[in-house]
Design an enzyme around this catalytic site. Structure first.
Site, mmCIF file in Angstrom:
data_model
loop_
_atom_site.group_PDB
_atom_site.id
_atom_site.type_symbol
_atom_site.label_atom_id
_atom_site.label_comp_id
_atom_site.label_asym_id
_atom_site.label_seq_id
_atom_site.Cartn_x
_atom_site.Cartn_y
_atom_site.Cartn_z
ATOM 1 C CG HIS A 184 -52.875 49.958 -13.850
ATOM 2 N ND1 HIS A 184 -51.755 50.000 -13.057
ATOM 3 C CD2 HIS A 184 -53.696 49.022 -13.287
ATOM 4 C CE1 HIS A 184 -51.885 49.144 -12.052
ATOM 5 N NE2 HIS A 184 -53.061 48.541 -12.172
ATOM 6 C CD GLU A 185 -57.244 48.298 -14.376
ATOM 7 O OE1 GLU A 185 -57.197 47.042 -14.465
ATOM 8 O OE2 GLU A 185 -57.038 48.902 -13.301
ATOM 9 C CG HIS B 293 -54.021 44.306 -14.577
ATOM 10 N ND1 HIS B 293 -53.004 43.659 -13.918
ATOM 11 C CD2 HIS B 293 -54.255 45.445 -13.859
ATOM 12 C CE1 HIS B 293 -52.640 44.351 -12.848
ATOM 13 N NE2 HIS B 293 -53.389 45.446 -12.800
#
Length: 419
Positions: A18-19, A22
């Protein structure tokens, strides 16, 4: 110990992916990503690479990527402040010593009159006791603040989150949930390649010991073709009837070794999410197919997404109680049960949680990716951004409420486990 390792691996993978989404899109947009963190709270481990500090933190309740400009800059230079300056070979400032200047004997001490590290990259000031001559110092784009002997890279405006277009900011925020969906698809494809793709028919691959199916005489390889006189052609039809008839006697016609057998079976009553469903203890048959594994990955991700969205809608509308929510404790307990069912089941569970994480983060609530995307969308419609301070307050309050919800959910998990 196996469950602990499995939970740490699963949690780390979901948050990392997920990160990572980003982070990659922040760097592609030219943003300065200050920190990539797994967990919250005190640092356990950290290292720096390519301008970004990678950290593992103590509390396993999420993670974050801290991009310059998303929060107010940590250090602000003000007129009258005394600082130390160190220079690179080009004569530009590469270190700004904010305090403990005595530890940097080679630093040039000045009193600030004006400083702009966003646009001009300029510091103007005087040497102490020599205010007749104003000095101008150009600052390197990658200069560092040094405060309490810790270095923090400056962020010119064109490297801050707010300087980028609506599209780039929106993509950077959406990339995290997007990567969770991508991970789920990849896992489902791998499961399809290793374990096989489920067949369309209601064909039995395995029968659980001491289950209603075993008691009724269902065997591996049986294909259910009728239930209570109604024709059955797919596994979905079979499971729907079983789940909707807990504790009710069902008559099943199955094809076995070229012949037909008639069996009577009563699905067990299983409590889950505030409702009771029927279960007989069988697993769907599958077949190895390299080509079918790829569409299978997308199909399972889509089906999982639809199911989670349906449950989320029911939760919002009050059709499901808040007690059905689980936090880290509840997920750990469920993972313990999943691990006992085998590695492939654990992989499927990881994929389901990845989809769940992606969807939850897209919910338009403050502090979540969806909430921040909402603000970017509002800016796109109105043509100008909302006051950053007001937006910051909304996200702060939202984060506090989310933490409160996390505490409530965790307490409910603990009660279910020990009370």
């Amino acid at each position: 110990m196996t469950t602990v390792v499995a939970f740490i691996f699963m949690f780390g993978l979901l948050v990392f992916i997920h990160e990572f989404g980003h982070l990659i899109f922040a760097k592609r947009a030219g943003m300065l990503a200050r920190e990539f963190a797994i967990g919250f709270g005190p640092k356990v481990f950290s290292f720096m690479k390519n301008e970004t500090v990678y950290t593992i933190r103590l509390l396993p309740i999420g993670g974050y990527v801290r991009v310059a400009g998303e929060d107010p800059e940590i250090i602000e230079l003000k007129p009258g402040q005394h600082i130390g300056l160190e220079f690179n070979d080009d004569g530009k400032v590469n270190k700004i010593i904010v305090n403990h200047k005595s530890k940097h004997p080679n630093a040039r001490i000045i009193e600030i009159e004006h400083a702009d590290l966003d646009h001009e990259l300029l510091i103007q000031g005087y040497e102490p006791d020599e205010e007749d001559e104003k000095l101008n110092f150009r600052v390197d784009r990658k200069a560092f603040f040094v405060m309490d002997e810790e270095e923090t890279q400056i962020a010119p405006y064109d490297r801050q989150f707010a300087s980028k277009s609506v599209g780039k900011r929106g993509m950077q925020l959406f990339a995290g949930p997007m990567m969770n969906f991508v991970l789920a698809i990849v896992i489902f494809i791998i499961v399809g390649l290793v374990q096989g793709v489920p067949v369309d028919e209601a064909k039995i691959a395995s029968v659980q010991s001491d289950s209603p199916a075993e008691e009724a005489g269902l065997q591996v390889g049986d294909e259910v073709v009728q239930i209570n006189g109604n024709a059955i052609s797919t596994w979905e039809e079979f499971t729907n009837i079983v789940e909707n008839n807990p504790g009710e006697e069902l008559t099943m016609n199955v094809q076995r070794d070229g012949g037909t057998e008639m069996l009577t079976i009563t699905p067990a009553e299983i409590e889950g999410q505030g409702i009771t469903i029927g279960q007989v203890g069988v697993r769907q048959a599958s077949e190895k197919s390299f080509i079918r594994s790829f569409p299978y990955g997308f199909e399972r991700a889509y089906e999982t997404t639809t199911l989670i969205l349906t449950n989320l809608t029911m939760l919002i509308t009050g059709q499901l109680p808040i007690d059905v929510l689980s936090g880290p404790v509840g997920i750990y307990d469920a993972t313990d049960q999943v691990v006992q069912s085998g590695f492939m089941t654990f992989m499927m569970w990881t994929a389901i949680l990845s989809v769940n994480l992606g969807i939850v983060n897209l919910v338009p609530l403050p502090a979540l990716d969806g909430g921040r995307l909402l603000f970017v969308g509002i800016e796109a419609v109105r043509g100008k951004p909302i006051d950053p301070q007001k937006e910051g307050i909304v996200h702060f309050v939202g984060f506090a409420l989310l933490m409160l919800l996390m505490i409530v959910v965790t307490w409910n998990d603990i009660q279910r486990l020990f009370l």
